[in-house]
Design a protein around this motif. Sequence first.
Motif, PDB file in Angstrom:
ATOM      1  N   UNK A 135       0.834  -1.190   0.000  1.00 25.06           N
ATOM      2  CA  UNK A 135       0.000   0.000   0.000  1.00 25.06           C
ATOM      3  C   UNK A 135       0.870   1.242   0.000  1.00 25.06           C
ATOM      4  N   UNK A 136       0.569   2.172  -0.912  1.00 26.30           N
ATOM      5  CA  UNK A 136       1.343   3.408  -1.059  1.00 26.30           C
ATOM      6  C   UNK A 136       0.616   4.564  -0.385  1.00 26.30           C
ATOM      7  N   UNK A 137       1.327   5.258   0.480  1.00 26.54           N
ATOM      8  CA  UNK A 137       0.727   6.407   1.142  1.00 26.54           C
ATOM      9  C   UNK A 137       1.604   7.628   0.939  1.00 26.54           C
ATOM     10  N   UNK A 138       1.020   8.717   0.448  1.00 33.19           N
ATOM     11  CA  UNK A 138       1.816   9.927   0.282  1.00 33.19           C
ATOM     12  C   UNK A 138       2.124  10.531   1.650  1.00 33.19           C
ATOM     13  N   UNK A 139       3.348  11.031   1.778  1.00 36.96           N
ATOM     14  CA  UNK A 139       3.738  11.666   3.036  1.00 36.96           C
ATOM     15  C   UNK A 139       3.852  13.172   2.842  1.00 36.96           C
ATOM     16  N   UNK A 140       4.650  13.556   1.864  1.00 35.34           N
ATOM     17  CA  UNK A 140       4.914  14.981   1.625  1.00 35.34           C
ATOM     18  C   UNK A 140       5.035  15.244   0.133  1.00 35.34           C
ATOM     19  N   UNK A 141       4.751  16.490  -0.252  1.00 36.65           N
ATOM     20  CA  UNK A 141       5.159  16.923  -1.577  1.00 36.65           C
ATOM     21  C   UNK A 141       5.663  18.356  -1.484  1.00 36.65           C
ATOM     22  N   UNK A 142       6.639  18.658  -2.313  1.00 31.23           N
ATOM     23  CA  UNK A 142       7.235  19.978  -2.404  1.00 31.23           C
ATOM     24  C   UNK A 142       7.145  20.455  -3.836  1.00 31.23           C
ATOM     25  N   UNK A 143       6.773  21.709  -4.014  1.00 30.51           N
ATOM     26  CA  UNK A 143       6.744  22.344  -5.317  1.00 30.51           C
ATOM     27  C   UNK A 143       7.643  23.563  -5.264  1.00 30.51           C
ATOM     28  N   UNK A 144       8.727  23.530  -6.077  1.00 27.39           N
ATOM     29  CA  UNK A 144       9.693  24.635  -6.052  1.00 27.39           C
ATOM     30  C   UNK A 144      10.146  24.965  -4.631  1.00 27.39           C
ATOM     31  N   UNK A 145      10.497  23.958  -3.907  1.00 24.72           N
ATOM     32  CA  UNK A 145      11.035  24.043  -2.544  1.00 24.72           C
ATOM     33  C   UNK A 145       9.991  24.403  -1.493  1.00 24.72           C
ATOM     34  N   UNK A 146       8.740  24.540  -1.899  1.00 22.16           N
ATOM     35  CA  UNK A 146       7.697  24.894  -0.931  1.00 22.16           C
ATOM     36  C   UNK A 146       6.865  23.672  -0.570  1.00 22.16           C
ATOM     37  N   UNK A 147       6.659  23.447   0.712  1.00 23.64           N
ATOM     38  CA  UNK A 147       5.858  22.314   1.176  1.00 23.64           C
ATOM     39  C   UNK A 147       4.399  22.510   0.766  1.00 23.64           C
ATOM     40  N   UNK A 148       3.864  21.539   0.040  1.00 27.59           N
ATOM     41  CA  UNK A 148       2.494  21.634  -0.463  1.00 27.59           C
ATOM     42  C   UNK A 148       1.578  20.642   0.233  1.00 27.59           C
ATOM     43  N   UNK A 149       2.026  19.393   0.311  1.00 29.49           N
ATOM     44  CA  UNK A 149       1.230  18.352   0.942  1.00 29.49           C
ATOM     45  C   UNK A 149       1.984  17.839   2.148  1.00 29.49           C
ATOM     46  N   UNK A 150       1.285  17.818   3.261  1.00 28.68           N
ATOM     47  CA  UNK A 150       1.860  17.275   4.483  1.00 28.68           C
ATOM     48  C   UNK A 150       0.767  16.427   5.111  1.00 28.68           C
ATOM     49  N   UNK A 151       0.751  15.150   4.730  1.00 28.38           N
ATOM     50  CA  UNK A 151      -0.297  14.264   5.217  1.00 28.38           C
ATOM     51  C   UNK A 151      -0.089  13.969   6.701  1.00 28.38           C
ATOM     52  N   UNK A 152      -1.000  13.210   7.238  1.00 31.83           N
ATOM     53  CA  UNK A 152      -0.918  12.884   8.657  1.00 31.83           C
ATOM     54  C   UNK A 152       0.274  11.970   8.896  1.00 31.83           C
ATOM     55  N   UNK A 153       1.373  12.589   9.189  1.00 35.26           N
ATOM     56  CA  UNK A 153       2.627  11.872   9.403  1.00 35.26           C
ATOM     57  C   UNK A 153       3.191  12.342  10.738  1.00 35.26           C
ATOM     58  N   UNK A 154       3.714  11.426  11.558  1.00 35.76           N
ATOM     59  CA  UNK A 154       4.302  11.872  12.840  1.00 35.76           C
ATOM     60  C   UNK A 154       5.341  12.960  12.615  1.00 35.76           C
ATOM     61  N   UNK A 155       5.409  13.908  13.523  1.00 40.26           N
ATOM     62  CA  UNK A 155       6.359  14.995  13.315  1.00 40.26           C
ATOM     63  C   UNK A 155       7.803  14.569  13.545  1.00 40.26           C
ATOM     64  N   UNK A 156       8.023  13.278  13.785  1.00 37.83           N
ATOM     65  CA  UNK A 156       9.397  12.749  13.778  1.00 37.83           C
ATOM     66  C   UNK A 156       9.949  12.738  12.355  1.00 37.83           C
ATOM     67  N   UNK A 157       9.044  12.833  11.371  1.00 34.12           N
ATOM     68  CA  UNK A 157       9.453  12.863   9.968  1.00 34.12           C
ATOM     69  C   UNK A 157       9.541  14.316   9.525  1.00 34.12           C
ATOM     70  N   UNK A 158      10.697  14.708   9.021  1.00 38.95           N
ATOM     71  CA  UNK A 158      10.823  16.086   8.576  1.00 38.95           C
ATOM     72  C   UNK A 158      11.502  16.124   7.210  1.00 38.95           C
ATOM     73  N   UNK A 159      10.784  16.624   6.198  1.00 34.70           N
ATOM     74  CA  UNK A 159      11.386  16.749   4.868  1.00 34.70           C
ATOM     75  C   UNK A 159      12.173  18.049   4.782  1.00 34.70           C
ATOM     76  N   UNK A 160      13.177  18.022   3.896  1.00 31.23           N
ATOM     77  CA  UNK A 160      13.928  19.249   3.634  1.00 31.23           C
ATOM     78  C   UNK A 160      14.248  19.309   2.149  1.00 31.23           C
ATOM     79  N   UNK A 161      14.001  20.454   1.553  1.00 31.24           N
ATOM     80  CA  UNK A 161      14.255  20.634   0.134  1.00 31.24           C
ATOM     81  C   UNK A 161      15.189  21.813  -0.064  1.00 31.24           C
ATOM     82  N   UNK A 162      16.511  21.563  -0.167  1.00 33.33           N
ATOM     83  CA  UNK A 162      17.468  22.667  -0.345  1.00 33.33           C
ATOM     84  C   UNK A 162      17.328  23.355  -1.693  1.00 33.33           C
TER      85      UNK A 162
END
Lengths: 115, 113
Positions: free
Chosen positions: A42-69
């Motif tokens: 089963x595939x679950x989206x966690x995050x998406x970034x568009x041009x370095x900006x966070x767009x989608x932040x699904x219900x994911x524990x805040x132990x997970x942190x994305x970074x887009x340099x």
Amino acid sequence: DTAVSQTPKYLVTQMGNDKSIKCEQNLGHDTMYWYKQDSKKFLKIMFSYNNKELIINETVPNRFSPKSPDKAHLNLHINSLELGDSAVYFCASSHRLGGSNYGYTFGSGTRLTVV
Amino acid sequence: GDSVTQMEGPVTLSEEAFLTINCTYTATGYPSLFWYVQYPGEGLQLLLKATKADDKGSNKGFEATYRKETTSFHLEKGSVQVSDSAVYFCALFDSGGYQKVTFGTGTKLQVIP
């Protein structure tokens, strides 16, 4: 030549550790994603970034942190790893948010095993 | 919200058999529809797509037709090979909604010689 590359391919670590997974795409896409695939595929989206900006932040524990340099890179940092975090994590990229009519290009995945 | 429903697997077929994997969807707008394939140990690859009603997507002998009246996008192949063994995901992109792709739960296909 690899379009979306993730490192590492395999990651085995102990509970409580902090780890990072890196993703890079050379397709010129402006949107990148992290997906989690469980043992039942089963595939679950966690995050998406568009041009370095966070767009989608699904219900994911805040132990997970994305970074887009920059728009070619999207890394995933996970703090205080738990057994339930064991899964395959896929990075993907696309032209525009959601992939429009062109779909996504996926990386080959990072298999995370927490022991 | 958007959703994609696929037939449960695994599907086991003999080589050269006919394949159908069912997929139905629910969407608020006019979605684009996709089939992705995941070979063992690899990431997902786009197999085919259709962007509007009655469109037929095709690739590598696989076909799927966008049926708006039945909200379906069933995947078919006339003669499967062992190399087609993989997990197949149906997906939709709804440009009118949250602008994200919704995936089905995947259907594992195993082709035996």
